[in-house]
Design a protein around this motif. Sequence first.
Motif, PDB file in Angstrom:
ATOM      1  N   THR A 179       0.839  -1.199   0.000  1.00 14.15           N
ATOM      2  CA  THR A 179       0.000   0.000   0.000  1.00 14.15           C
ATOM      3  C   THR A 179       0.870   1.243   0.000  1.00 14.15           C
ATOM      4  O   THR A 179       1.857   1.313   0.737  1.00 14.15           O
ATOM      5  CB  THR A 179      -0.910   0.029   1.250  1.00 14.15           C
ATOM      6  OG1 THR A 179      -1.630  -1.195   1.360  1.00 14.15           O
ATOM      7  CG2 THR A 179      -1.892   1.187   1.177  1.00 14.15           C
ATOM      8  N   THR A 180       0.503   2.218  -0.820  1.00 10.83           N
ATOM      9  CA  THR A 180       1.105   3.542  -0.714  1.00 10.83           C
ATOM     10  C   THR A 180       0.080   4.485  -0.105  1.00 10.83           C
ATOM     11  O   THR A 180      -1.093   4.479  -0.487  1.00 10.83           O
ATOM     12  CB  THR A 180       1.590   4.074  -2.068  1.00 10.83           C
ATOM     13  OG1 THR A 180       0.490   4.107  -2.991  1.00 10.83           O
ATOM     14  CG2 THR A 180       2.700   3.194  -2.634  1.00 10.83           C
ATOM     15  N   VAL A 181       0.556   5.290   0.857  1.00 15.53           N
ATOM     16  CA  VAL A 181      -0.325   6.183   1.610  1.00 15.53           C
ATOM     17  C   VAL A 181       0.266   7.580   1.591  1.00 15.53           C
ATOM     18  O   VAL A 181       1.421   7.777   1.986  1.00 15.53           O
ATOM     19  CB  VAL A 181      -0.485   5.704   3.069  1.00 15.53           C
ATOM     20  CG1 VAL A 181      -1.391   6.654   3.836  1.00 15.53           C
ATOM     21  CG2 VAL A 181      -1.028   4.283   3.115  1.00 15.53           C
ATOM     22  N   ASN A 182      -0.521   8.566   1.164  1.00  9.12           N
ATOM     23  CA  ASN A 182      -0.040   9.942   1.141  1.00  9.12           C
ATOM     24  C   ASN A 182       0.245  10.464   2.545  1.00  9.12           C
ATOM     25  O   ASN A 182      -0.558  10.252   3.465  1.00  9.12           O
ATOM     26  CB  ASN A 182      -1.070  10.859   0.501  1.00  9.12           C
ATOM     27  CG  ASN A 182      -1.103  10.747  -1.007  1.00  9.12           C
ATOM     28  OD1 ASN A 182      -2.056  10.225  -1.563  1.00  9.12           O
ATOM     29  ND2 ASN A 182      -0.063  11.237  -1.661  1.00  9.12           N
ATOM     30  N   PRO A 183       1.375  11.164   2.734  1.00  7.01           N
ATOM     31  CA  PRO A 183       1.569  11.885   3.991  1.00  7.01           C
ATOM     32  C   PRO A 183       0.468  12.925   4.175  1.00  7.01           C
ATOM     33  O   PRO A 183      -0.169  13.354   3.204  1.00  7.01           O
ATOM     34  CB  PRO A 183       2.929  12.568   3.801  1.00  7.01           C
ATOM     35  CG  PRO A 183       3.606  11.795   2.714  1.00  7.01           C
ATOM     36  CD  PRO A 183       2.502  11.302   1.815  1.00  7.01           C
TER      37      PRO A 183
END
Length: 211
Positions: A179-183
């Motif tokens: 998963t990629t999660v925006n800061p």
Amino acid sequence: AGGLVTATDLVVSALNGVTLTTKVDTVAGRVSGSGAGITIDEADDILVGTSVTKNLSANNGPVKVTAGGVMTVNRVDAGPTGSVALTAGSNLLQAVVSDSAEVVAGSANLVSKGGRIDLDTNVKTLSGSAASSTIDIDNVGTLPLTLQNVTAGNSVRINAASVMNVTSVTSTANNVTLTTVNPVGSVTPLSIFIDTLSATKGVATVTATGD
């Protein structure tokens, strides 16, 4: 020939590098010379870094810690172009559950020979192996992350606050979740690019924020 350092707490300080065989409870300290390394070979369990501020660090050099038992990590910092290699005979774990990285480096290789891996990292290249258990990583750095060679006997879960490039990720007996999660405050699309992803006995779940 090297001897054995026996103590409760070990603090290292050197310019040109440190190589020690130990039987200690904790290790912290710094090697200050540019590119100089730290090698610690611990007989059993060890705590790396006695706190977040009293860590084990190098000035863009290699940091290698091997433990015969459980390794818990407050913070090991090799610098932005340095490397970290942590190998535990049992579990390889964060000492304190938080959102801060326990492993900071340009690249990291994390190995648990007989247990699980659960750490937060801030690296650009990551490899890991937990042949008999799980790998659980949150990479909090915002530069693109390359998963070079990650293999677990059980599930793999890796979150990244950046673009993710997957060279090879494998679970031999369970699921893989990437998963990629925006800061907070960012809306930049964070893609995931995959060469090889294998979860032949489970489910592979890939979630790229903003794509």
